[in-house]
Structures are given as C-alpha cells and as structure tokens.
Design a protein around this motif. Structure first.
Motif, PDB file in Angstrom:
ATOM      1  N   ARG A 326       0.832  -1.211   0.000  1.00  0.00           N
ATOM      2  CA  ARG A 326       0.000   0.000   0.000  1.00  0.00           C
ATOM      3  C   ARG A 326       0.862   1.255   0.000  1.00  0.00           C
ATOM      4  O   ARG A 326       0.570   2.235  -0.701  1.00  0.00           O
ATOM      5  CB  ARG A 326      -0.928  -0.004   1.219  1.00  0.00           C
ATOM      6  CG  ARG A 326      -2.062  -1.020   1.129  1.00  0.00           C
ATOM      7  CD  ARG A 326      -3.133  -0.723   2.173  1.00  0.00           C
ATOM      8  NE  ARG A 326      -2.607  -0.833   3.532  1.00  0.00           N
ATOM      9  CZ  ARG A 326      -2.637  -1.960   4.243  1.00  0.00           C
ATOM     10  NH1 ARG A 326      -3.145  -3.066   3.712  1.00  0.00           N
ATOM     11  NH2 ARG A 326      -2.166  -1.977   5.477  1.00  0.00           N
ATOM     12  N   GLN A 327       1.944   1.236   0.774  1.00  0.00           N
ATOM     13  CA  GLN A 327       2.847   2.387   0.828  1.00  0.00           C
ATOM     14  C   GLN A 327       3.474   2.647  -0.544  1.00  0.00           C
ATOM     15  O   GLN A 327       3.581   3.796  -0.988  1.00  0.00           O
ATOM     16  CB  GLN A 327       3.939   2.149   1.868  1.00  0.00           C
ATOM     17  CG  GLN A 327       4.891   3.332   2.047  1.00  0.00           C
ATOM     18  CD  GLN A 327       5.992   3.021   3.058  1.00  0.00           C
ATOM     19  OE1 GLN A 327       6.000   1.949   3.677  1.00  0.00           O
ATOM     20  NE2 GLN A 327       6.920   3.945   3.226  1.00  0.00           N
ATOM     21  N   GLU A 329       2.224   1.888  -3.472  1.00  0.00           N
ATOM     22  CA  GLU A 329       1.232   2.443  -4.417  1.00  0.00           C
ATOM     23  C   GLU A 329       0.932   3.901  -4.105  1.00  0.00           C
ATOM     24  O   GLU A 329       0.709   4.703  -5.018  1.00  0.00           O
ATOM     25  CB  GLU A 329      -0.038   1.609  -4.393  1.00  0.00           C
ATOM     26  CG  GLU A 329      -1.055   2.087  -5.402  1.00  0.00           C
ATOM     27  CD  GLU A 329      -1.892   0.968  -5.976  1.00  0.00           C
ATOM     28  OE1 GLU A 329      -2.515   1.179  -7.031  1.00  0.00           O
ATOM     29  OE2 GLU A 329      -1.936  -0.119  -5.370  1.00  0.00           O
ATOM     30  N   LYS A 330       0.905   4.284  -2.839  1.00  0.00           N
ATOM     31  CA  LYS A 330       0.708   5.696  -2.505  1.00  0.00           C
ATOM     32  C   LYS A 330       1.829   6.555  -3.082  1.00  0.00           C
ATOM     33  O   LYS A 330       1.604   7.666  -3.580  1.00  0.00           O
ATOM     34  CB  LYS A 330       0.649   5.864  -0.980  1.00  0.00           C
ATOM     35  CG  LYS A 330      -0.653   5.374  -0.356  1.00  0.00           C
ATOM     36  CD  LYS A 330      -0.656   5.592   1.148  1.00  0.00           C
ATOM     37  CE  LYS A 330      -1.953   5.087   1.773  1.00  0.00           C
ATOM     38  NZ  LYS A 330      -1.942   5.266   3.249  1.00  0.00           N
ATOM     39  N   LEU A 331       3.056   6.051  -3.015  1.00  0.00           N
ATOM     40  CA  LEU A 331       4.176   6.791  -3.592  1.00  0.00           C
ATOM     41  C   LEU A 331       4.018   6.911  -5.108  1.00  0.00           C
ATOM     42  O   LEU A 331       4.290   7.967  -5.684  1.00  0.00           O
ATOM     43  CB  LEU A 331       5.494   6.092  -3.251  1.00  0.00           C
ATOM     44  CG  LEU A 331       5.940   6.189  -1.786  1.00  0.00           C
ATOM     45  CD1 LEU A 331       7.033   5.174  -1.494  1.00  0.00           C
ATOM     46  CD2 LEU A 331       6.445   7.604  -1.494  1.00  0.00           C
ATOM     47  N   ASP A 333       1.302   7.080  -6.726  1.00  0.00           N
ATOM     48  CA  ASP A 333       0.234   8.046  -7.001  1.00  0.00           C
ATOM     49  C   ASP A 333       0.734   9.490  -6.994  1.00  0.00           C
ATOM     50  O   ASP A 333       0.080  10.379  -7.538  1.00  0.00           O
ATOM     51  CB  ASP A 333      -0.895   7.898  -5.969  1.00  0.00           C
ATOM     52  CG  ASP A 333      -1.712   6.624  -6.196  1.00  0.00           C
ATOM     53  OD1 ASP A 333      -1.660   6.114  -7.330  1.00  0.00           O
ATOM     54  OD2 ASP A 333      -2.362   6.157  -5.252  1.00  0.00           O
ATOM     55  N   ASN A 334       1.897   9.745  -6.383  1.00  0.00           N
ATOM     56  CA  ASN A 334       2.441  11.104  -6.339  1.00  0.00           C
ATOM     57  C   ASN A 334       2.988  11.566  -7.684  1.00  0.00           C
ATOM     58  O   ASN A 334       3.231  12.753  -7.895  1.00  0.00           O
ATOM     59  CB  ASN A 334       3.545  11.200  -5.280  1.00  0.00           C
ATOM     60  CG  ASN A 334       3.003  11.031  -3.877  1.00  0.00           C
ATOM     61  OD1 ASN A 334       1.831  11.303  -3.617  1.00  0.00           O
ATOM     62  ND2 ASN A 334       3.856  10.577  -2.963  1.00  0.00           N
ATOM     63  N   ASP A 339       9.666   9.590  -5.955  1.00  0.00           N
ATOM     64  CA  ASP A 339       8.747   8.665  -5.292  1.00  0.00           C
ATOM     65  C   ASP A 339       8.678   7.334  -6.034  1.00  0.00           C
ATOM     66  O   ASP A 339       8.486   6.277  -5.408  1.00  0.00           O
ATOM     67  CB  ASP A 339       7.354   9.290  -5.198  1.00  0.00           C
ATOM     68  CG  ASP A 339       7.301  10.429  -4.183  1.00  0.00           C
ATOM     69  OD1 ASP A 339       8.047  10.357  -3.187  1.00  0.00           O
ATOM     70  OD2 ASP A 339       6.541  11.381  -4.384  1.00  0.00           O
ATOM     71  N   ALA A 343       9.367   3.851  -4.203  1.00  0.00           N
ATOM     72  CA  ALA A 343       8.422   2.732  -4.306  1.00  0.00           C
ATOM     73  C   ALA A 343       9.119   1.482  -4.840  1.00  0.00           C
ATOM     74  O   ALA A 343       8.884   0.373  -4.357  1.00  0.00           O
ATOM     75  CB  ALA A 343       7.258   3.119  -5.217  1.00  0.00           C
TER      76      ALA A 343
END
Length: 393
Positions: A326-327, A329-331, A333-334, A339, A343
């Motif tokens: 999850r971490q 994928e959040k990166l 998304d930036n 990032d 990731a």
C-alpha cells in the motif's frame, strides 16, 4: 586442413529409452549412442539425422561444430522459456530463435550465428563444451539472461549482421561474474575477455537466488504424501527414470523463475567492439566494474546491531507484506520520479524478504500489476525495470 565436424547430444533430465533410443540409433550408423549420450565425429560426410526430433524424444542439448563455419547449439526447454517477454529482446527469430512444440509449453532454443568458412580459428574444446551446455540449460531454466545475452552478441557480430546496425540488447546483471558454462559459451562464439570487460562495467551485480537443493526440498515437502508414494513406486519399477523428467517438469511449472535484472545501455555492438579493440591493443586499460549494490541490499558496512535491525525489517515485511505494498502504491500516485524510486526500493525490500519462500514472486507480480494499471507512466515503468522488477525492453 581437411573438413572436420563434431555432432553431439546429451540427456540431462532423464536417460533416453525404449522406442526413442531406437529412433536415435536410426539417425546415424557410426555414432556412439547410449541413453545419455550421442557423439559422432566426421572427417568426411555429414550428419543427416533429425536433430530437433532427437531433442523432442529425449536428449536435452545438442552441439554441432564444423571447422568450415558451423557453430550451432540447440537446447530443449520442456516448459518453454521461463520469461518469454524478457527473452524476446534477445531473439531474432532466425539465428537465435525459440521453436515451440506443436502442443504444450515446451520448445527448442536454437543458437546458430553464421560465419564464413575460414573466418574463425579452429575450436577444439567441444568435448568440454557439450558438458558445459548441461549447466547452461539449467541456468536458462532458472531465468538467467546472461546466456541469451552472450548468444545475442554472437549473432549481432556474425557475418550476416552489421555491428553498426546491431543495438545491444538489455544488459543482464552479473556480467562481471560469468559462470564457467557462460565463459565456455562466450569462448565458443569468440566473445573474448576484452568484450566481456567492456559490457560488464555497466552491469548490475548478480542477483541472489535460492539454493536449488533448498528449493527442491521445500517443494517436495509441500507435495501430498500419496503423490510422493506414487513417485517412489514408479522409481522402483522403472528402468528408464522417466518419472524424474515428470517430477522436474511439475516442479518447474509450480516454481517459475523470477525476473533477472537488466540495464538498458543504448549502444551499438560496433561501439562495444571498438572499445574492446582498444583494450586488446593496450591503448586503454580494461574497464573495472564498480560494485553497485542492488536497491534491496542493506548498506555493506553496517554494524551488527544495524544488521539485526535490517533482518527484523525483512521479517516484518515477510509476515505481512500488505502495508508495504500500500505504501508503494501511494508513492506511485504522487507521480514524482523520486517517489517512483522509493516505491521501487520498497518492492526490492519485499523481493528480498520473500526470497526462497513460496511467495517470492510477489514483488514481481506487484510490479507487473502497477505496469498494467499505469501503462502510460513511462518513468515509473523504467524505474521498475532498472530495479530488476520488470524485464528489460
């Protein structure tokens, strides 16, 4: 000097038997033929047997050498190429090609660069090379791209290709530490130490792989007792050990090889050859590769407490990979390059944490999922490739 040819086959997974062995005997009246080997030397005449059918019927590797230019290798891969997408960047469909079977996943890898008669010096280590090919086959089955890269270099500089027009394929990790079998392959195709030193300087360190004996042991333990008992009974009854080939095929199907890291250098083979000429002639020293740790490696000079902390981190990831995924994928998304790199490193940590387990492909699967979800984020895809999480272009 008179013409000379060496034709050999070797069985690796299991000996040839029954009707298949009789078929082998029909291919030559002069060859030395056993369930494990087929060898013939010609000082006149030619081999007229069906080499591909001989591989389909039980032999696993084939070597055909002639002092007038033939240097052909064929390798039987019962489950096909372990990473067809990655392998496609090395194959040209002619001199370096994979011919699939009419049915099933298997096929034959063929390496046959073209050399004019008299261009190359005679090669006399073919007896050793045919034995090295057995090891080379296993390396290919394990996902190692170095043999395909060496073969692609040989094709790109042969007499049917112009090195100025031939682009270097994706450079596999570990070119600065070739195996003995890979060095024998390079020597056979006149890829000398100067050329290897030039390409190796840009190569990533060789990835760590699970010990094969440990992997086999873990897989055997996971099989139903009834299945293992049946295999043992077949082994006791069998005289040709065909069951071994069956077991190995099932193992390979359930344990696909992971992606082998590559680097895209974007140079022609002519550029490589020119630098190699300078090294050979002493105009420049041989390049020395610098050790570049893979993103998943902990810092090499950590103290014992730091090493313990790193091991605890890997254990935490292995116990529950979901938060790290999850971490990552959040990166992603930036949409920032920094990032993307962070990731990718998280996924490399996941790869290391799960190495040698039945989930060791999870990091690669996650990278493939991100590529499919964001097919137009080229910087992200390139970063994942550079970290060895996706096959090279």
């Amino acid at each position: 000097m008179s013409e000379y040819q060496f034709v050999a086959f070797r069985a690796v997974d299991a000996p040839v038997s029954g009707d298949d062995l009789e078929f082998m005997r029909e291919q030559s009246s002069r060859a030395e033929i056993t369930p494990h080997e087929f060898t013939n030397e010609y000082h006149y005449g030619d081999f007229h047997g069906d080499a591909e059918e001989m591989l389909r019927r039980g032999y696993d590797v084939h070597l055909h050498y002639a002092n007038f230019g033939i240097r052909k290798i064929m390798i039987r891969l019962p489950g096909g190429l372990p990473d067809p997408e990655a392998a496609s960047h090395y194959l040209d469909g002619e001199s370096l090609a994979f011919t699939p079977d009419d049915a099933g996943p298997g096929g034959i890898l063929r390496v046959a660069p073209y050399f004019e008669s008299g261009i190359l010096e005679d090669y006399w280590d073919h007896w050793k090379l045919i034995d090295h090919l057995k090891t080379l086959r296993q390396e290919i089955l394990d996902g190692d791209l170095r043999p395909l890269y060496i073969a692609a270099l040989a094709v790109g500089i042969d007499d049917n290709h112009d090195p100025k027009e031939s682009l270097e394929p994706p450079l596999p990790a570990g070119m600065n530490e070739l195996t003995e079998a890979q060095r024998a392959l390079a020597e056979f195709y006149v890829i000398d130490e100067a050329i290897v030193s030039v390409v190796a300087v840009e190569s990533l360190p060789r990835p760590q792989r699970t010990d094969r004996q440990q992997a086999w042991s873990a897989w055997i333990r996971s099989q139903p007792v009834e299945q293992k008992d049946a295999w043992l009974c077949q082994l006791m009854e069998s005289t040709d050990h065909a069951v071994r080939r069956t077991i190995l095929q099932l193992y390979r199907q359930s344990n696909p090889a992971g992606c082998w890291p590559t680097t895209n250098v974007e140079r022609t083979l002519k550029q490589i050859l020119q630098v190699a000429d300078d090294v050979r002639d002493g105009r420049i020293p041989a390049p020395k590769p610098q050790h570049r740790p893979q993103p998943s490696e902990p810092p090499p000079q950590q103290s014992a407490p730091q090493q313990t902390e790193w091991q605890r981190r890997l254990a935490t990831i292995a116990a529950n990979p979901a938060p790290l995924i999850r971490q990552a994928e959040k990166l992603i998304d930036n949409k920032r390059s920094s990032d993307y790199a962070e990731a990718a490193q998280l996924l490399c940590d996941l790869r290391e944490a799960l190495a040698g387990t039945d989930r060791e492909d999870l990091a690669f699967a996650e990278a493939r999922r991100l590529k499919e979800k964001y097919p137009h984020r080229h910087a992200m895809i390139r970063t994942l490739r550079d970290h060895g999480l996706l096959p090279g272009r």
